[in-house]
Design an enzyme around this catalytic site. Structure first.
Site, PDB file in Angstrom:
ATOM      1  CB  ILE A  71      -0.967   0.055   1.117  1.00 15.09           C
ATOM      2  CG1 ILE A  71      -2.059   0.726   1.054  1.00 15.09           C
ATOM      3  CG2 ILE A  71      -0.125   0.262   2.524  1.00 15.09           C
ATOM      4  CD1 ILE A  71      -3.330   0.549   2.086  1.00 15.09           C
ATOM      5  CD  GLU A  80       5.447  -0.624   9.415  1.00 13.09           C
ATOM      6  OE1 GLU A  80       4.513  -0.518   8.645  1.00 13.09           O
ATOM      7  OE2 GLU A  80       6.279   0.298   9.164  1.00 13.09           O
ATOM      8  CG  HIS A 119       5.362  -9.207   5.285  1.00 15.40           C
ATOM      9  ND1 HIS A 119       4.981  -9.154   6.384  1.00 15.40           N
ATOM     10  CD2 HIS A 119       5.986  -8.110   5.072  1.00 15.40           C
ATOM     11  CE1 HIS A 119       5.429  -8.385   7.505  1.00 15.40           C
ATOM     12  NE2 HIS A 119       6.009  -7.614   6.306  1.00 15.40           N
ATOM     13  CG  HIS A 153       9.287  -6.146   2.261  1.00 16.17           C
ATOM     14  ND1 HIS A 153       8.155  -5.153   2.231  1.00 16.17           N
ATOM     15  CD2 HIS A 153       9.121  -6.651   3.466  1.00 16.17           C
ATOM     16  CE1 HIS A 153       7.708  -4.903   3.338  1.00 16.17           C
ATOM     17  NE2 HIS A 153       8.471  -5.927   4.068  1.00 16.17           N
TER      18      HIS A 153
HETATM   19  P1  5GP Z   1       6.952  -4.910   7.633  1.00 10.66           P
HETATM   20  O1  5GP Z   1       7.294  -3.364   8.000  1.00 10.66           O
HETATM   21  O2  5GP Z   1       6.045  -5.552   8.550  1.00 10.66           O
HETATM   22  O3  5GP Z   1       8.157  -5.469   7.058  1.00 10.66           O
HETATM   23  O4  5GP Z   1       6.207  -4.443   6.322  1.00 10.66           O
HETATM   24  C1  5GP Z   1       4.589  -4.357   6.226  1.00 10.66           C
HETATM   25  C2  5GP Z   1       4.310  -3.718   4.846  1.00 10.66           C
HETATM   26  O5  5GP Z   1       2.855  -3.908   4.755  1.00 10.66           O
HETATM   27  C3  5GP Z   1       4.695  -2.152   4.855  1.00 10.66           C
HETATM   28  O6  5GP Z   1       5.334  -1.982   3.593  1.00 10.66           O
HETATM   29  C4  5GP Z   1       3.191  -1.699   4.523  1.00 10.66           C
HETATM   30  O7  5GP Z   1       3.471  -0.350   3.773  1.00 10.66           O
HETATM   31  C5  5GP Z   1       2.455  -2.691   4.058  1.00 10.66           C
HETATM   32  N1  5GP Z   1       1.036  -2.699   4.279  1.00 10.66           N
HETATM   33  C6  5GP Z   1       0.404  -2.542   5.623  1.00 10.66           C
HETATM   34  N2  5GP Z   1      -0.873  -2.478   5.674  1.00 10.66           N
HETATM   35  C7  5GP Z   1      -1.176  -2.680   4.401  1.00 10.66           C
HETATM   36  C8  5GP Z   1      -2.548  -2.919   3.782  1.00 10.66           C
HETATM   37  O8  5GP Z   1      -3.389  -2.756   4.395  1.00 10.66           O
HETATM   38  N3  5GP Z   1      -2.460  -3.161   2.443  1.00 10.66           N
HETATM   39  C9  5GP Z   1      -1.225  -3.423   1.693  1.00 10.66           C
HETATM   40  N4  5GP Z   1      -1.461  -3.502   0.515  1.00 10.66           N
HETATM   41  N5  5GP Z   1      -0.022  -3.094   2.377  1.00 10.66           N
HETATM   42  C10 5GP Z   1      -0.052  -2.947   3.436  1.00 10.66           C
END
Ligand code: 5GP
Length: 117
Positions: free
Chosen positions: A32, A96, A101, A103
């Site tokens: 997102i 977060e 997940h 990337h």
């Molecule tokens: P993390 O920081 O956990 O490795 O990455 C979480 C990712 O999830 C972030 O890049 C953030 O932009 C993405 N993200 C969080 N909430 C949502 C959502 O509701 N929809 C989508 N498509 N991405 C999300």
């Protein structure tokens, strides 16, 4: 069984997202808040909160996540130029969303500053 997450709702199409690939095991959708020209998240359909909760029996599923990233990079036309795969783990790793997940970042030259995006 781990608790459902915001990504579980995306997997079940309960909240909108741009899903680019889905099968019985994994789902890939556009981040997102993209940190690169192409920024896709590849997630297991079942909730594994972090790398710390991956079990031996999940080995094939983790491999499937990486193979899905490889296929998307090829299909989107930047496999040869290269790309970056990142998994953040836990608070210090900058994770977060507590749903494992991967990337996939690509489609442009990525900066090499530490291991940040
Ligand atoms: P993390 O920081 O956990 O490795 O990455 C979480 C990712 O999830 C972030 O890049 C953030 O932009 C993405 N993200 C969080 N909430 C949502 C959502 O509701 N929809 C989508 N498509 N991405 C999300």
């Amino acid at each position: 069984m781990a608790e459902e997450t915001i990504f579980s709702k995306i997997i079940k199409h309960e909240i909108p997202s741009e899903i680019v690939y889905q099968d019985d095991e994994v789902t890939a959708f556009k981040d997102i808040s993209p940190k690169a020209k192409v920024h896709i998240l590849i997630v297991p359909n079942k909730v594994i909160p972090t790398v710390n909760e991956i079990e031996d029996e999940d080995a094939a599923l983790i491999g499937k996540m990486v193979l899905t990233a490889k296929k998307l990079a090829k299909d989107l036309g930047f496999a040869e130029n290269g790309y970056r795969l990142v998994i953040n783990c836990g608070e210090d790793g900058g994770q977060e969303v507590p749903h494992l997940h991967l990337h996939l970042l690509g489609g442009q030259k990525l900066r090499i500053v530490g291991l940040g995006f």
